[in-house]
Design a protein around this motif. Structure first.
Motif, PDB file in Angstrom:
ATOM      1  N   ARG A   2       0.862  -1.185   0.000  1.00 28.27           N
ATOM      2  CA  ARG A   2       0.000   0.000   0.000  1.00 28.27           C
ATOM      3  C   ARG A   2       0.901   1.238   0.000  1.00 28.27           C
ATOM      4  N   ILE A   3       0.785   2.039  -1.051  1.00 27.98           N
ATOM      5  CA  ILE A   3       1.709   3.151  -1.301  1.00 27.98           C
ATOM      6  C   ILE A   3       0.958   4.473  -1.266  1.00 27.98           C
ATOM      7  N   ALA A   4       1.515   5.448  -0.554  1.00 26.55           N
ATOM      8  CA  ALA A   4       0.998   6.819  -0.615  1.00 26.55           C
ATOM      9  C   ALA A   4       1.786   7.581  -1.670  1.00 26.55           C
ATOM     10  N   VAL A   5       1.084   8.231  -2.591  1.00 23.68           N
ATOM     11  CA  VAL A   5       1.715   9.017  -3.655  1.00 23.68           C
ATOM     12  C   VAL A   5       1.310  10.476  -3.474  1.00 23.68           C
ATOM     13  N   PHE A   6       2.300  11.324  -3.198  1.00 27.08           N
ATOM     14  CA  PHE A   6       2.034  12.754  -3.012  1.00 27.08           C
ATOM     15  C   PHE A   6       2.190  13.500  -4.326  1.00 27.08           C
ATOM     16  N   GLY A   7       1.332  14.535  -4.497  1.00 28.41           N
ATOM     17  CA  GLY A   7       1.312  15.281  -5.752  1.00 28.41           C
ATOM     18  C   GLY A   7       0.530  14.530  -6.801  1.00 28.41           C
ATOM     19  N   ALA A   8      -0.542  13.863  -6.370  1.00 20.24           N
ATOM     20  CA  ALA A   8      -1.209  12.876  -7.222  1.00 20.24           C
ATOM     21  C   ALA A   8      -1.810  13.453  -8.499  1.00 20.24           C
ATOM     22  N   ASN A   9      -2.058  14.757  -8.553  1.00 20.11           N
ATOM     23  CA  ASN A   9      -2.557  15.364  -9.784  1.00 20.11           C
ATOM     24  C   ASN A   9      -1.453  15.690 -10.776  1.00 20.11           C
ATOM     25  N   GLY A  10      -0.214  15.576 -10.348  1.00 23.51           N
ATOM     26  CA  GLY A  10       0.908  15.919 -11.217  1.00 23.51           C
ATOM     27  C   GLY A  10       1.149  14.870 -12.286  1.00 23.51           C
ATOM     28  N   GLN A  11       1.898  15.257 -13.303  1.00 24.31           N
ATOM     29  CA  GLN A  11       2.117  14.365 -14.442  1.00 24.31           C
ATOM     30  C   GLN A  11       2.936  13.134 -14.078  1.00 24.31           C
ATOM     31  N   THR A  12       3.980  13.312 -13.282  1.00 26.53           N
ATOM     32  CA  THR A  12       4.774  12.155 -12.875  1.00 26.53           C
ATOM     33  C   THR A  12       3.959  11.233 -11.988  1.00 26.53           C
ATOM     34  N   SER A  13       3.196  11.820 -11.053  1.00 27.48           N
ATOM     35  CA  SER A  13       2.404  11.003 -10.132  1.00 27.48           C
ATOM     36  C   SER A  13       1.329  10.211 -10.850  1.00 27.48           C
ATOM     37  N   ARG A  14       0.803  10.741 -11.936  1.00 25.04           N
ATOM     38  CA  ARG A  14      -0.192   9.978 -12.699  1.00 25.04           C
ATOM     39  C   ARG A  14       0.445   8.717 -13.293  1.00 25.04           C
ATOM     40  N   HIS A  15       1.673   8.850 -13.785  1.00 21.82           N
ATOM     41  CA  HIS A  15       2.386   7.657 -14.250  1.00 21.82           C
ATOM     42  C   HIS A  15       2.644   6.702 -13.088  1.00 21.82           C
ATOM     43  N   VAL A 182      20.624  14.454 -20.299  1.00 24.91           N
ATOM     44  CA  VAL A 182      19.919  15.736 -20.192  1.00 24.91           C
ATOM     45  C   VAL A 182      18.434  15.574 -19.899  1.00 24.91           C
ATOM     46  N   PHE A 183      17.812  14.470 -20.366  1.00 22.88           N
ATOM     47  CA  PHE A 183      16.348  14.365 -20.305  1.00 22.88           C
ATOM     48  C   PHE A 183      15.884  13.088 -19.631  1.00 22.88           C
ATOM     49  N   THR A 184      14.701  13.181 -19.005  1.00 22.26           N
ATOM     50  CA  THR A 184      14.084  12.026 -18.358  1.00 22.26           C
ATOM     51  C   THR A 184      12.586  12.013 -18.670  1.00 22.26           C
ATOM     52  N   ALA A 185      12.111  10.942 -19.277  1.00 18.49           N
ATOM     53  CA  ALA A 185      10.673  10.789 -19.512  1.00 18.49           C
ATOM     54  C   ALA A 185       9.990  10.471 -18.188  1.00 18.49           C
ATOM     55  N   ARG A 186       8.835  11.075 -17.970  1.00 20.61           N
ATOM     56  CA  ARG A 186       8.132  10.853 -16.702  1.00 20.61           C
ATOM     57  C   ARG A 186       7.755   9.389 -16.515  1.00 20.61           C
ATOM     58  N   ALA A 187       7.409   8.715 -17.598  1.00 19.28           N
ATOM     59  CA  ALA A 187       7.078   7.290 -17.483  1.00 19.28           C
ATOM     60  C   ALA A 187       8.285   6.489 -17.004  1.00 19.28           C
ATOM     61  N   ASP A 188       9.482   6.844 -17.485  1.00 21.21           N
ATOM     62  CA  ASP A 188      10.697   6.166 -17.048  1.00 21.21           C
ATOM     63  C   ASP A 188      11.020   6.501 -15.594  1.00 21.21           C
ATOM     64  N   LEU A 189      10.800   7.749 -15.208  1.00 22.58           N
ATOM     65  CA  LEU A 189      11.018   8.152 -13.818  1.00 22.58           C
ATOM     66  C   LEU A 189      10.128   7.331 -12.892  1.00 22.58           C
ATOM     67  N   ALA A 190       8.859   7.211 -13.240  1.00 22.25           N
ATOM     68  CA  ALA A 190       7.933   6.424 -12.421  1.00 22.25           C
ATOM     69  C   ALA A 190       8.362   4.963 -12.355  1.00 22.25           C
ATOM     70  N   ALA A 191       8.737   4.402 -13.494  1.00 27.85           N
ATOM     71  CA  ALA A 191       9.143   2.994 -13.529  1.00 27.85           C
ATOM     72  C   ALA A 191      10.374   2.752 -12.672  1.00 27.85           C
ATOM     73  N   SER A 192      11.321   3.689 -12.717  1.00 23.64           N
ATOM     74  CA  SER A 192      12.540   3.527 -11.922  1.00 23.64           C
ATOM     75  C   SER A 192      12.239   3.604 -10.424  1.00 23.64           C
ATOM     76  N   MET A 193      11.284   4.448 -10.047  1.00 24.80           N
ATOM     77  CA  MET A 193      10.918   4.562  -8.631  1.00 24.80           C
ATOM     78  C   MET A 193      10.252   3.293  -8.127  1.00 24.80           C
ATOM     79  N   LEU A 194       9.348   2.736  -8.914  1.00 21.93           N
ATOM     80  CA  LEU A 194       8.677   1.515  -8.488  1.00 21.93           C
ATOM     81  C   LEU A 194       9.643   0.332  -8.454  1.00 21.93           C
ATOM     82  N   ARG A 195      10.586   0.298  -9.375  1.00 20.28           N
ATOM     83  CA  ARG A 195      11.597  -0.768  -9.351  1.00 20.28           C
ATOM     84  C   ARG A 195      12.481  -0.626  -8.112  1.00 20.28           C
ATOM     85  N   GLU A 196      12.867   0.611  -7.787  1.00 23.10           N
ATOM     86  CA  GLU A 196      13.678   0.837  -6.594  1.00 23.10           C
ATOM     87  C   GLU A 196      12.894   0.481  -5.332  1.00 23.10           C
TER      88      GLU A 196
END
Length: 230
Positions: A2-15, A182-196
């Motif tokens: 069970r995970i709490a996600v802060f900033g849930a309306n944001g683009q990264t949080s949606r991913h 230089v760049f990070t896709a938000r979908a990749d950022l989300a995936a890396s966080m969940l993997r970590e």
């Protein structure tokens, strides 16, 4: 989990939310503006200001981990969202006995970060956009990191570079401290966080995330992420 996600309306949080639900997690989406979020199986919407200790305390009860993808816009004024929310979130986590925290920071927080071969970025965009226009924002990002580092939580500071939208998870690099790019896709950022969250390779340190498979158009990126959002 069970995970709490802060900033849930944001683009990264949606991913983050969509990927977490797809992986079978339960998500508590914490936001000040719940209108566009509809509760559904394994998704609970919690209304809270991330800088309000009492509201944060109520929102994260019963969760196993906290992921923060809060963000602010550039401003000439002092920004406190990052550090104030980190203080509220870490305090509430300690009270509830929740140990695992992943918080989105920035590659700029690493004073030695300079992408290889990115001459225009290093000598034009970075000094103008990040070090000047984004100065007050990145000052508070560093304060946030300091707040989190002082805790005894199992934290990870997640440092993307220039964020952009891409619908799917692509090839990306994750490195300790910061990643060379230089760049990070938000979908990749989300995936890396969940993997970590699952693997715990970067506990009590920072990890950089860089997208390698696709690159955004710089002019389009500045328009979408800067001009159009104002």
């Amino acid at each position: 989990m069970r995970i709490a996600v802060f900033g849930a309306n944001g683009q990264t949080s949606r991913h983050l939310t969509e990927q977490a639900l797809a992986a079978g997690h339960e998500v508590v989406a914490v936001t000040r503006r719940p209108g566009s979020l509809t509760p559904r199986p394994r998704l609970t919407v919690a209304v809270a200001d991330a800088t309000d200790p009492a509201a944060v305390d109520a929102a994260i009860g019963g969760t196993d981990a906290v992921l923060s993808a809060l963000g602010a816009r550039f401003s000439k004024e002092t920004i406190t969202l990052y550090s104030a929310s980190a203080t509220a979130i870490t305090g509430a986590m300690s009270r509830h006995g929740i140990k695992r925290l992943l918080a989105v920071s920035s590659s700029i927080a690493d004073p030695n970060w300079r992408p290889t071969g990115a001459h225009f970025f290093n000598h034009v965009l970075d000094p103008l956009v990040n070090r000047r226009l984004g100065r007050t924002l990145h000052q508070d990002v560093r304060r946030m990191e300091a707040v989190i580092r002082r805790t005894d939580l199992d934290w990870t500071l997640v440092r993307p570079s220039g964020l952009f939208e891409h619908p799917d998870v692509t090839d990306h690099h994750v490195r300790e401290t910061s990643a060379d790019g230089v760049f990070t896709a938000r979908a990749d950022l989300a995936a890396s966080m969940l993997r970590e969250l699952e693997e715990g390779q970067y506990v009590r340190t920072a990890m950089g995330v860089i997208t390698t498979a696709v690159k955004p158009n710089i002019v389009k990126l500045i328009w979408q992420e800067g001009v159009r959002k104002k």
